[in-house]
Design an enzyme around this catalytic site. Structure first.
Site, PDB file in Angstrom:
ATOM      1  N   GLY A 294       0.800  -1.221   0.000  1.00  0.00           N
ATOM      2  CA  GLY A 294       0.000   0.000   0.000  1.00  0.00           C
ATOM      3  C   GLY A 294       0.833   1.272   0.000  1.00  0.00           C
ATOM      4  N   HIS A 295       0.141   2.387  -0.177  1.00  0.00           N
ATOM      5  CA  HIS A 295       0.819   3.676  -0.282  1.00  0.00           C
ATOM      6  C   HIS A 295       1.547   4.048   1.006  1.00  0.00           C
ATOM      7  CE1 HIS A 295      -3.112   5.958   1.041  1.00  0.00           C
ATOM      8  NE2 HIS A 295      -2.752   5.025   1.892  1.00  0.00           N
ATOM      9  N   ASN A 296       2.664   4.727   0.825  1.00  0.00           N
ATOM     10  CA  ASN A 296       3.516   5.242   1.911  1.00  0.00           C
ATOM     11  C   ASN A 296       4.294   4.160   2.653  1.00  0.00           C
ATOM     12  OD1 ASN A 296       2.403   7.814   1.372  1.00  0.00           O
ATOM     13  ND2 ASN A 296       0.724   7.430   2.791  1.00  0.00           N
TER      14      ASN A 296
END
Length: 269
Positions: free
Chosen positions: A151-153
Protein backbone atom coordinates in the site's frame (compact mmCIF):
# COMPACT_ATOMS: atom_id res chain seq x y z
CA UNK A 1 11.98 -16.57 -9.41
CA UNK A 2 15.46 -16.16 -10.86
CA UNK A 3 17.35 -13.50 -12.70
CA UNK A 4 17.38 -14.02 -16.44
CA UNK A 5 20.61 -13.90 -18.39
CA UNK A 6 20.51 -10.86 -20.68
CA UNK A 7 24.05 -11.07 -22.05
CA UNK A 8 23.04 -12.83 -25.26
CA UNK A 9 19.80 -10.98 -25.97
CA UNK A 10 19.82 -8.93 -29.17
CA UNK A 11 20.31 -5.22 -28.49
CA UNK A 12 17.67 -3.43 -30.49
CA UNK A 13 14.75 -1.06 -30.33
CA UNK A 14 11.71 -2.48 -32.08
CA UNK A 15 10.29 -0.08 -34.64
CA UNK A 16 6.80 -0.48 -33.14
CA UNK A 17 7.94 0.96 -29.79
CA UNK A 18 6.59 4.43 -28.96
CA UNK A 19 9.39 6.37 -27.27
CA UNK A 20 9.17 10.08 -26.47
CA UNK A 21 12.02 12.10 -28.06
CA UNK A 22 13.10 13.32 -24.61
CA UNK A 23 13.82 9.79 -23.33
CA UNK A 24 17.49 9.02 -22.59
CA UNK A 25 18.44 5.43 -23.43
CA UNK A 26 21.76 4.00 -22.26
CA UNK A 27 24.02 1.67 -24.24
CA UNK A 28 23.05 -1.94 -24.70
CA UNK A 29 19.33 -1.42 -24.08
CA UNK A 30 16.81 -3.73 -25.74
CA UNK A 31 13.22 -2.50 -26.26
CA UNK A 32 10.58 -4.95 -27.47
CA UNK A 33 7.50 -4.53 -29.65
CA UNK A 34 4.77 -2.06 -28.66
CA UNK A 35 6.66 -0.69 -25.65
CA UNK A 36 5.69 2.83 -24.57
CA UNK A 37 8.16 5.11 -22.78
CA UNK A 38 6.97 8.54 -21.67
CA UNK A 39 8.46 12.00 -21.56
CA UNK A 40 11.66 12.64 -19.65
CA UNK A 41 12.33 9.03 -18.63
CA UNK A 42 15.81 7.52 -18.41
CA UNK A 43 16.67 3.89 -19.18
CA UNK A 44 20.01 2.65 -17.82
CA UNK A 45 22.49 0.58 -19.77
CA UNK A 46 21.83 -3.05 -20.64
CA UNK A 47 18.18 -2.86 -19.59
CA UNK A 48 15.73 -5.22 -21.31
CA UNK A 49 12.17 -3.99 -21.74
CA UNK A 50 9.88 -6.68 -23.10
CA UNK A 51 6.86 -6.40 -25.38
CA UNK A 52 3.92 -4.28 -24.32
CA UNK A 53 5.50 -2.73 -21.23
CA UNK A 54 4.48 0.85 -20.44
CA UNK A 55 6.88 3.21 -18.69
CA UNK A 56 5.38 6.57 -17.75
CA UNK A 57 6.85 10.05 -17.66
CA UNK A 58 9.95 10.97 -15.65
CA UNK A 59 10.75 7.41 -14.65
CA UNK A 60 14.36 6.50 -13.89
CA UNK A 61 15.58 2.95 -14.49
CA UNK A 62 19.06 1.86 -13.46
CA UNK A 63 21.36 -0.52 -15.28
CA UNK A 64 20.64 -4.20 -16.02
CA UNK A 65 16.92 -3.93 -15.31
CA UNK A 66 14.55 -6.54 -16.75
CA UNK A 67 11.00 -5.34 -17.36
CA UNK A 68 8.80 -8.23 -18.48
CA UNK A 69 5.80 -8.05 -20.85
CA UNK A 70 2.87 -5.83 -19.92
CA UNK A 71 4.44 -4.32 -16.84
CA UNK A 72 3.14 -0.82 -16.11
CA UNK A 73 5.23 1.86 -14.43
CA UNK A 74 3.23 4.99 -13.72
CA UNK A 75 4.89 8.42 -13.78
CA UNK A 76 7.82 9.20 -11.45
CA UNK A 77 8.88 5.63 -10.63
CA UNK A 78 12.55 5.11 -9.82
CA UNK A 79 14.22 1.71 -10.12
CA UNK A 80 17.75 0.97 -9.00
CA UNK A 81 20.18 -1.45 -10.65
CA UNK A 82 19.42 -5.11 -11.47
CA UNK A 83 15.71 -4.81 -10.73
CA UNK A 84 13.41 -7.48 -12.20
CA UNK A 85 9.70 -6.76 -12.62
CA UNK A 86 7.57 -9.67 -13.83
CA UNK A 87 4.60 -9.63 -16.17
CA UNK A 88 1.49 -7.75 -15.17
CA UNK A 89 3.02 -5.97 -12.18
CA UNK A 90 1.97 -2.35 -11.66
CA UNK A 91 4.18 0.17 -9.90
CA UNK A 92 3.02 3.65 -8.96
CA UNK A 93 -0.76 3.39 -9.22
CA UNK A 94 -2.70 5.68 -6.90
CA UNK A 95 -2.87 4.67 -3.27
CA UNK A 96 -6.26 3.78 -1.81
CA UNK A 97 -6.82 7.15 -0.18
CA UNK A 98 -10.28 8.65 0.36
CA UNK A 99 -12.06 10.88 2.84
CA UNK A 100 -15.77 10.75 3.52
CA UNK A 101 -17.48 14.07 2.89
CA UNK A 102 -21.25 14.50 3.11
CA UNK A 103 -21.75 10.77 2.72
CA UNK A 104 -19.50 10.49 -0.33
CA UNK A 105 -16.00 9.02 -0.65
CA UNK A 106 -13.82 11.78 -2.06
CA UNK A 107 -10.46 10.87 -3.57
CA UNK A 108 -7.35 12.23 -1.83
CA UNK A 109 -4.77 13.15 -4.50
CA UNK A 110 -1.78 10.81 -4.49
CA UNK A 111 1.17 13.07 -5.27
CA UNK A 112 4.08 10.86 -4.20
CA UNK A 113 6.15 8.30 -6.06
CA UNK A 114 7.62 4.79 -5.91
CA UNK A 115 11.29 4.02 -5.29
CA UNK A 116 12.62 0.51 -5.87
CA UNK A 117 16.19 0.00 -4.67
CA UNK A 118 18.89 -2.28 -6.15
CA UNK A 119 18.45 -6.05 -6.65
CA UNK A 120 14.70 -6.11 -5.99
CA UNK A 121 12.50 -8.66 -7.76
CA UNK A 122 8.74 -8.15 -8.06
CA UNK A 123 6.47 -11.03 -9.04
CA UNK A 124 3.65 -11.49 -11.51
CA UNK A 125 0.55 -9.36 -10.92
CA UNK A 126 1.92 -7.55 -7.88
CA UNK A 127 1.26 -3.89 -7.12
CA UNK A 128 3.21 -1.18 -5.31
CA UNK A 129 1.15 1.99 -4.84
CA UNK A 130 2.64 5.48 -4.92
CA UNK A 131 2.84 7.53 -1.75
CA UNK A 132 0.42 10.29 -0.89
CA UNK A 133 3.15 12.93 -0.69
CA UNK A 134 6.52 11.14 -0.40
CA UNK A 135 7.70 7.85 -1.89
CA UNK A 136 6.62 4.31 -1.24
CA UNK A 137 9.96 2.52 -0.95
CA UNK A 138 11.11 -1.08 -1.42
CA UNK A 139 14.53 -1.72 0.14
CA UNK A 140 17.52 -3.24 -1.64
CA UNK A 141 17.57 -7.00 -2.06
CA UNK A 142 13.88 -7.49 -1.24
CA UNK A 143 12.07 -10.23 -3.14
CA UNK A 144 8.32 -10.00 -3.72
CA UNK A 145 6.31 -13.01 -4.90
CA UNK A 146 3.25 -13.04 -7.17
CA UNK A 147 -0.02 -11.24 -6.37
CA UNK A 148 1.33 -9.07 -3.58
CA UNK A 149 -0.10 -5.67 -2.60
CA UNK A 150 2.10 -3.01 -1.01
CA UNK A 151 0.00 0.00 0.00
CA UNK A 152 0.82 3.68 -0.28
CA UNK A 153 3.52 5.24 1.91
CA UNK A 154 4.94 1.85 2.95
CA UNK A 155 8.63 1.65 3.71
CA UNK A 156 9.82 -1.92 3.15
CA UNK A 157 13.27 -2.68 4.53
CA UNK A 158 16.23 -4.36 2.90
CA UNK A 159 16.32 -8.08 2.12
CA UNK A 160 12.68 -8.68 2.98
CA UNK A 161 10.84 -11.72 1.63
CA UNK A 162 7.15 -11.23 0.80
CA UNK A 163 5.28 -14.44 -0.11
CA UNK A 164 2.42 -14.74 -2.56
CA UNK A 165 -0.89 -13.04 -1.77
CA UNK A 166 0.57 -10.89 0.99
CA UNK A 167 -1.33 -7.66 1.56
CA UNK A 168 0.34 -4.76 3.37
CA UNK A 169 -1.92 -1.79 4.03
CA UNK A 170 -0.76 1.81 3.78
CA UNK A 171 1.94 3.51 5.85
CA UNK A 172 3.51 0.33 7.24
CA UNK A 173 7.23 0.09 7.97
CA UNK A 174 9.28 -3.11 8.00
CA UNK A 175 12.84 -3.50 9.22
CA UNK A 176 15.57 -5.37 7.38
CA UNK A 177 15.47 -9.15 6.84
CA UNK A 178 11.76 -9.50 7.58
CA UNK A 179 9.98 -12.58 6.21
CA UNK A 180 6.25 -12.33 5.52
CA UNK A 181 4.97 -15.73 4.40
CA UNK A 182 2.11 -16.29 1.96
CA UNK A 183 -1.43 -15.01 2.63
CA UNK A 184 -0.44 -12.71 5.48
CA UNK A 185 -2.46 -9.54 5.97
CA UNK A 186 -0.93 -6.51 7.69
CA UNK A 187 -3.17 -3.67 8.90
CA UNK A 188 -2.23 -0.05 8.20
CA UNK A 189 0.29 2.13 10.10
CA UNK A 190 2.10 -0.81 11.73
CA UNK A 191 5.81 -1.37 12.34
CA UNK A 192 7.38 -4.80 11.81
CA UNK A 193 10.77 -5.07 13.51
CA UNK A 194 13.94 -6.30 11.82
CA UNK A 195 14.26 -10.06 11.50
CA UNK A 196 10.61 -10.75 12.31
CA UNK A 197 8.94 -13.80 10.76
CA UNK A 198 5.20 -13.69 10.01
CA UNK A 199 3.88 -17.22 9.57
CA UNK A 200 1.61 -18.07 6.63
CA UNK A 201 -2.01 -16.98 7.03
CA UNK A 202 -1.36 -14.59 9.91
CA UNK A 203 -3.42 -11.46 10.46
CA UNK A 204 -1.26 -8.68 11.90
CA UNK A 205 -3.13 -5.99 13.84
CA UNK A 206 -0.37 -4.68 16.14
CA UNK A 207 3.31 -3.77 15.89
CA UNK A 208 5.70 -6.73 15.87
CA UNK A 209 8.97 -6.54 17.78
CA UNK A 210 12.22 -7.33 16.02
CA UNK A 211 13.25 -10.96 15.83
CA UNK A 212 9.77 -12.19 16.79
CA UNK A 213 8.02 -15.09 15.07
CA UNK A 214 4.23 -14.63 15.04
CA UNK A 215 1.24 -16.56 13.76
CA UNK A 216 -2.55 -16.70 13.92
CA UNK A 217 -5.22 -14.02 14.01
CA UNK A 218 -4.66 -11.69 15.64
CA UNK A 219 -0.98 -12.51 15.20
CA UNK A 220 0.83 -13.37 18.45
CA UNK A 221 4.17 -14.88 19.36
CA UNK A 222 4.16 -18.42 18.07
CA UNK A 223 4.95 -19.91 21.50
CA UNK A 224 1.86 -18.14 22.91
CA UNK A 225 -0.26 -19.54 20.11
CA UNK A 226 1.06 -23.06 20.71
CA UNK A 227 0.33 -22.75 24.44
CA UNK A 228 -3.22 -21.56 23.70
CA UNK A 229 -3.76 -24.50 21.33
CA UNK A 230 -2.53 -26.93 23.97
CA UNK A 231 -4.94 -25.39 26.48
CA UNK A 232 -7.76 -25.66 23.96
CA UNK A 233 -6.99 -29.36 23.45
CA UNK A 234 -7.46 -29.89 27.20
CA UNK A 235 -10.89 -28.21 27.27
CA UNK A 236 -13.02 -31.36 26.67
CA UNK A 237 -11.51 -33.07 29.73
CA UNK A 238 -11.86 -29.89 31.78
CA UNK A 239 -15.51 -29.60 30.79
CA UNK A 240 -16.12 -33.18 31.97
CA UNK A 241 -14.41 -32.40 35.30
CA UNK A 242 -16.65 -29.35 35.75
CA UNK A 243 -19.74 -31.46 35.02
CA UNK A 244 -18.76 -34.01 37.65
CA UNK A 245 -18.03 -31.32 40.23
CA UNK A 246 -21.38 -29.68 39.51
CA UNK A 247 -23.19 -32.97 39.97
CA UNK A 248 -21.38 -33.57 43.26
CA UNK A 249 -22.20 -30.10 44.54
CA UNK A 250 -25.78 -30.53 43.44
CA UNK A 251 -26.11 -33.72 45.47
CA UNK A 252 -24.43 -32.06 48.47
CA UNK A 253 -26.96 -29.22 48.50
CA UNK A 254 -30.07 -31.27 47.64
CA UNK A 255 -33.05 -32.16 49.96
CA UNK A 256 -31.28 -35.17 51.44
CA UNK A 257 -28.34 -33.02 52.42
CA UNK A 258 -30.73 -30.52 54.01
CA UNK A 259 -32.40 -33.30 56.02
CA UNK A 260 -29.05 -34.42 57.28
CA UNK A 261 -28.23 -30.85 58.31
CA UNK A 262 -31.50 -30.55 60.26
CA UNK A 263 -30.69 -33.72 62.17
CA UNK A 264 -27.32 -32.33 63.19
CA UNK A 265 -28.65 -28.93 64.20
CA UNK A 266 -29.54 -28.76 67.99
CA UNK A 267 -33.20 -27.94 68.81
CA UNK A 268 -33.76 -24.45 70.21
CA UNK A 269 -34.15 -24.26 73.99
Amino acid sequence: MTNHDTQHRPVRIDPSACIDPTVVIGPGVSVGPCVVIGQGSTIGENAVIHAGAVIGRFCKLGRDNVIHPRVVLYDDCTLGDRVIVHSGAVLGADGFGYRTQQGRHVKVPQLGSVEIEDDVEIGVGSAVDRGTFGPTRIGAGTKIDNLVQVGHNCQIGKNNLLGNQVGIAGSCVTGDNVTIANRVGVADHLRIGAGAFLVSGSGVTNDIQEGTRVSGYPARREEDVERALADAAALPGLREDVRRISEYLGRSSGPAAQDDESVRTPAPR
